[in-house]
Structures are given as structure tokens and as C-alpha cells.
Design an enzyme around this catalytic site. Structure first.
Site, mmCIF file in Angstrom:
data_model
loop_
_atom_site.group_PDB
_atom_site.id
_atom_site.type_symbol
_atom_site.label_atom_id
_atom_site.label_comp_id
_atom_site.label_asym_id
_atom_site.label_seq_id
_atom_site.Cartn_x
_atom_site.Cartn_y
_atom_site.Cartn_z
ATOM 1 N N CYS A 36 0.783 -1.364 0.049
ATOM 2 C CA CYS A 36 -0.045 -0.048 -0.089
ATOM 3 C C CYS A 36 1.124 1.341 0.019
ATOM 4 O O CYS A 36 0.260 2.473 -0.043
ATOM 5 C CB CYS A 36 -0.921 0.133 1.157
ATOM 6 S SG CYS A 36 -0.130 0.201 2.695
ATOM 7 N N CYS A 109 -2.571 -2.618 8.658
ATOM 8 C CA CYS A 109 -2.337 -1.164 9.238
ATOM 9 C C CYS A 109 -2.044 -1.171 10.640
ATOM 10 O O CYS A 109 -1.083 -0.397 11.075
ATOM 11 C CB CYS A 109 -3.780 -0.368 9.109
ATOM 12 S SG CYS A 109 -4.378 -0.217 7.308
HETATM 13 FE FE1 FES Z 1 -1.820 0.142 4.348
HETATM 14 FE FE2 FES Z 1 -3.248 1.249 6.160
HETATM 15 S S1 FES Z 1 -3.902 0.837 3.962
HETATM 16 S S2 FES Z 1 -1.294 0.758 6.343
#
Ligand code: FES
Length: 163
Positions: A36, A109
Site C-alpha cells: 500500500c 495497518c
Molecule cells: Fe496500508 Fe493502512 S492501508 S497501512
């Protein structure tokens, strides 16, 4: 993500705790998630209390994932007064605290926060000095520090449990 969780995240984001670099930190941990693109850095300062070395304060910076910020805000409060060993014993879901269970796509996360904590507190990291303050003549942003890596800062990419 359900509405209740979204509301709890928004409540944490409305008043984030411990955001920013911590001057004079004793330990620093930095992790990234290649999938991400989020990165998170955590600073920790210790103090002596009742003959034990406990966490006096912890702060963080991130690139902006709301869930990671909410978890880091709660976790940096949660670990105050704990020894490094006690903080390292906390599980991912405990660090997320009052956010409650996270949906599968958001668990990483919270794991990012846990990874930064481990990076900062594991024995080798605690023993080494914190890096020099970042960007003394400019805004000490996380992006600045990643653009100009400092000696002694270790960036760890967390393993993706899907792989
Ligand atoms: Fe990757 Fe939150 S979407 S750390």
C-alpha cells in the site's frame, strides 16, 4: 469497513495523540508496507520509574493511512509507563485498543504500528543511539527523513501474510 469502526477511527483522528518527531528519543523504529506504500516511524523515550526503565513517551509519523494513524495514536498512549518487554508483549489487536476488531483488509495497518514498535524496542534497537534530529532547518516530515536516510535508521518492510 462498518460504520461503527469508521466512527471510532474518525474519533481517534479528530484528536490524534503523539503525532510528530520526538526530540531526544532513545529509540526509533521505521517500517513500510510495499503493497500500500504506507510507512510509519515511531520514536520512544524512556525514563526510570521505581527502579525500572519504562516508556515515558512515544510519538509517530506516517504518510497518512487513517487506520494506521488511529492505531498509532492509541498505541503510543497504551505503551506509556510500560517496560520495553511489556510493550513488546502486546498483540496487534491490543495495540488497536478501543478501535476493536479490524476488518481483514485493515489488519496490516495495525501490524505496521506493531512492526514499528518492534523495530524501535527490540534489544538491538534499544541499545543503539537514536539518529540525529531530522532536518534541523526545515519541517521534520517523514518524507524528508526518507528522502535523506540517516545513519542508524533501519527501514523494515513487513512480510505480507498473503504471500
Ligand atoms: Fe496500508 Fe493502512 S492501508 S497501512
Amino acid at each position: 469497513m462498518n460504520d461503527d469502526l469508521q466512527k471510532r477511527i474518525q474519533a481517534a483522528l479528530a484528536n490524534p495523540q503523539n503525532l510528530g518527531e520526538l526530540a531526544g528519543a532513545d529509540a526509533v523504529g521505521t517500517v513500510g508496507n510495499a503493497d500500500c506504500g504506507e510507512m510509519l516511524r515511531l520514536w520512544v523515550k524512556f525514563k526510570e520509574q521505581n527502579g525500572k526503565r519504562v516508556i515515558d513517551r512515544a510519538t509517530f509519523q506516517s504518510f497518512g493511512c487513517e487506520t494506521a494513524i488511529a492505531v498509532a495514536s492509541l498505541a503510543t498512549e497504551l505503551i506509556r509507563g510500560k517496560t520495553a518487554e511489556e510493550a513488546l508483549a502486546l498483540k496487534t489487536e491490543e495495540l488497536a485498543g478501543e478501535l476493536g476488531p479490524l476488518p481483514p483488509m485493515k489488519i496490516h495497518c495495525a501490524q505496521l504500528v506493531e512492526g514499528a514498535l518492534r523495530s524501535a524496542l527490540e534489544p538491538a534497537a534499544v541499545a543503539k543511539p537514536a539518529p540525529a534530529p531530522i532536518a534541523p532547518t526545515g519541517a521534520p516530515t517523514l518524507l524528508d527523513s526518507f528522502s535523506q536516510p540517516k545513519q542508524g535508521v533501519k527501514l523494515t518492510f513487513l512480510d505480507d501474510p498473503k504471500n
